[in-house]
Design a protein around this motif. Structure first.
Motif, PDB file in Angstrom:
ATOM      1  N   PRO A   1     -12.174  61.914 -40.953  1.00 18.21           N
ATOM      2  CA  PRO A   1     -11.281  60.771 -41.201  1.00 18.21           C
ATOM      3  C   PRO A   1      -9.804  61.077 -40.995  1.00 18.21           C
TER       4      PRO A   1
ATOM      5  N   ASN B   1      -9.025  61.347 -37.309  1.00 18.76           N
ATOM      6  CA  ASN B   1      -9.046  60.032 -36.675  1.00 18.76           C
ATOM      7  C   ASN B   1      -7.802  59.224 -37.028  1.00 18.76           C
ATOM      8  N   PHE B   2      -7.340  59.362 -38.256  1.00 19.41           N
ATOM      9  CA  PHE B   2      -6.126  58.648 -38.662  1.00 19.41           C
ATOM     10  C   PHE B   2      -4.912  59.171 -37.887  1.00 19.41           C
TER      11      PHE B   2
ATOM     12  N   ASP C   1     -15.534  63.168 -36.147  1.00 20.33           N
ATOM     13  CA  ASP C   1     -15.666  62.115 -37.157  1.00 20.33           C
ATOM     14  C   ASP C   1     -14.942  62.466 -38.453  1.00 20.33           C
TER      15      ASP C   1
ATOM     16  N   ARG D   1     -13.715  55.179 -35.211  1.00 14.76           N
ATOM     17  CA  ARG D   1     -14.757  56.009 -35.815  1.00 14.76           C
ATOM     18  C   ARG D   1     -16.094  55.917 -35.085  1.00 14.76           C
TER      19      ARG D   1
ATOM     20  N   TRP E   1      -9.823  50.791 -37.079  1.00 19.37           N
ATOM     21  CA  TRP E   1     -10.400  51.965 -37.745  1.00 19.37           C
ATOM     22  C   TRP E   1     -11.881  52.117 -37.398  1.00 19.37           C
ATOM     23  N   LYS E   2     -12.607  51.003 -37.417  1.00 18.63           N
ATOM     24  CA  LYS E   2     -14.033  51.073 -37.107  1.00 18.63           C
ATOM     25  C   LYS E   2     -14.268  51.528 -35.670  1.00 18.63           C
TER      26      LYS E   2
END
Length: 506
Positions: free
Chosen positions: A275, A278-279, A273, A465, A461-462
């Motif tokens: 950020p 994940n990006f 998790d 995540r 994005w959601k």
């Protein structure tokens, strides 16, 4: 029941049913963890209340229920009408290419040193370079949108919805997909398997959910002594402890011991998790996800053997009868690559020209199709079924319609995202009839129809995540986030009865 330190074992069905569903779920997790080597992730699961999640009622519909809601004329296919869209798309390709051919001559003739208001701040060479980059980027973006529309029409050929003629469908589809470096028949075959088993945990073809174990992650530490449903009643604790034979107490003792994660396991869990991670993952997925799926079955079924791909006629994806079709698809790819090589070799602009006019738009096209397909089937509200709970109608509804960037989706992408639920119910309906058919289907589906008008980049994005893994113990699975919290749960009053429609379970 006495409140002794060790509760007596619950053996009867009646006693087992007395435990709250949330408590049973927590106990099952604890029991599974107890059967591992005793190691846990450093991350602790978070508590949640199932009744506060979005409630999903399992559809109990048949194929006839779904198809009978669609007007008969929506199933009609017209080669002439479909071809008109191809002509429009290729006209746009030509116009954009023509416009791009003026970029370099126009910039070269412009005197930035004398005519640009930015000259006091940027040198003429920098202004030229930035303007050139911006204009070619704009061309690549716009051409990538048109390429994606052509890709969608080729995809319709694979579903035989371009026309009533199989020969026309496969000829046009082979030409269009080959031009975009897609092995037409090979992907058509695997994509048909996806449609035949959408939402099936062990038979679906792409963007298949992973469990924590499949991702190489250790079990989460249980969410403390409080049950997942948020109940802390003493009677619940006693029932759960008894139900699993003391496994919950054992797991609490294990929590007090070091987790003994390896460095690699700790890193993998921490990045789940993060950020920035994940990006970066999104960037890699959007750039390379499509070719990696074709070449090495990335995001497909893990039980497929190593080396599974769309170019080898001996791949597990295909039967012996598909051999010639796979080879014809490979020939299409070879011809396109040869054409690009000849273009780069013979043109004055060399391979840099090929990169500007074709490869950059091609990468944008890949981005869009990966993003479209990912968001069609990856969302916290979309269920995935085990073999004993899956049916074709339920699987067909394991997708969501999304509004795609205003006019881009309806006009340039031919509604592939806005009418995708309908597309899974009947893939032979052409895109120009899908709008009317989709509206009729919505009326029949009611609460079982899922759609979103959220900006698709926000949704991407959601989903990245929150859609981390599924629980292998669930018959109907919903994605959970890194802390083991789902956004959706099966409603208590929802049945698991077998559907009377077309079933394709294992």
């Amino acid at each position: 029941m006495s409140s002794s330190a060790t509760a007596p074992s619950l053996t009867s069905a009646t006693q087992r049913q007395q435990a709250k569903p949330e408590a049973v779920a927590a106990a099952t997790t604890a029991k599974k963890a107890a059967t591992t080597d005793g190691r846990y992730s450093h991350r602790q699961a978070k508590s949640f209340k199932k009744d506060e999640l979005k409630q999903f009622r399992v559809p109990d519909l048949t194929v006839k229920d779904l198809l009978s809601s669609i007007p008969a004329h929506c199933f009609e296919r017209s080669a002439l009408k479909s071809s008109a869209y191809v002509v429009v798309d290729f006209t746009l390709v030509g116009l954009l290419g023509l416009a791009a051919s003026y970029i370099d001559p126009t910039l070269s003739s412009f005197d930035f040193a004398k005519s640009s208001p930015l000259t006091p701040y940027l040198s003429a060479s920098w202004q030229y370079s930035l303007a050139r980059f911006a204009l070619w980027s704009a061309y690549a973006f716009a051409q990538g949108l048109v390429f994606t529309g052509i890709w969608v029409i080729a995809h319709e050929c694979g579903h035989q919805s371009y026309s009533a003629s199989k020969t026309i469908n496969n000829t046009v589809g082979w030409f269009l997909h080959s031009a975009l470096l897609v092995p037409y028949h090979s992907w058509r075959i695997s994509h048909a398997r996806h449609h035949a088993a959408t939402g099936h945990l062990t038979r679906d073809e792409v963007f298949v959910p992973r469990t924590r174990a499949q991702k190489g992650l250790l079990p989460l530490q249980p969410a403390g002594t409080q049950a997942a449903g948020g109940s802390s009643d003493e009677s619940d604790d006693e029932q759960v402890d008894a139900l699993v034979g003391g496994a919950a107490n054992q797991s609490q003792q294990q929590q007090q011991q070091p987790t003994e994660e390896t460095w690699g396991e700790w890193i993998a869990e921490t990045l789940e998790d993060a950020p920035l991670y994940n990006f970066i993952y999104i960037i890699i997925q959007q750039l390379f996800g499509w070719p990696l799926y074709l070449i090495q079955n990335s995001s497909g079924q893990l039980h497929f053997p190593k080396g599974t791909n769309h170019f080898d006629p001996n791949s597990i994806i295909f039967d012996a009868r598909h051999r010639s079709q796979v080879l014809i698809s490979d020939v299409g790819i070879a011809l396109t690559l040869s054409t690009l090589f000849a273009w780069g070799t013979l043109s004055s602009g060399g391979f840099a020209e090929v990169a500007r006019y074709y490869i950059a738009p091609y990468l944008w096209c890949n981005h869009w199709l990966v993003m479209i397909t990912y968001l069609q089937h990856t969302d916290p509200a979309i269920p995935h079924y085990t073999a004993d709970s899956w049916t074709f109608p339920r699987g067909a509804l394991c997708t969501v319609d999304r509004q795609w960037l205003g006019p881009v989706g309806p006009y340039l992408f031919h509604g592939i995202s806005e009418t995708h639920v309908l597309h899974h119910v009947s893939s032979k309906i052409p895109h120009y009839n899908a709008w009317e058919a989709s509206e009729a289907l919505k009326q029949r589906l009611g609460e079982h129809y899922q759609s979103s008008d959220e900006n698709v980049f926000v949704s991407l994005w959601k989903s990245m995540r929150t859609c981390k893994f599924v629980d292998e113990s669930d018959r109907i699975c919903f994605y959970k986030d890194a802390h083991g919290v789902p956004r959706t749960a099966v409603a208590p009053d929802s049945g698991y009865n077998s559907d009377s429609g077309l079933a394709m379970s294992e």
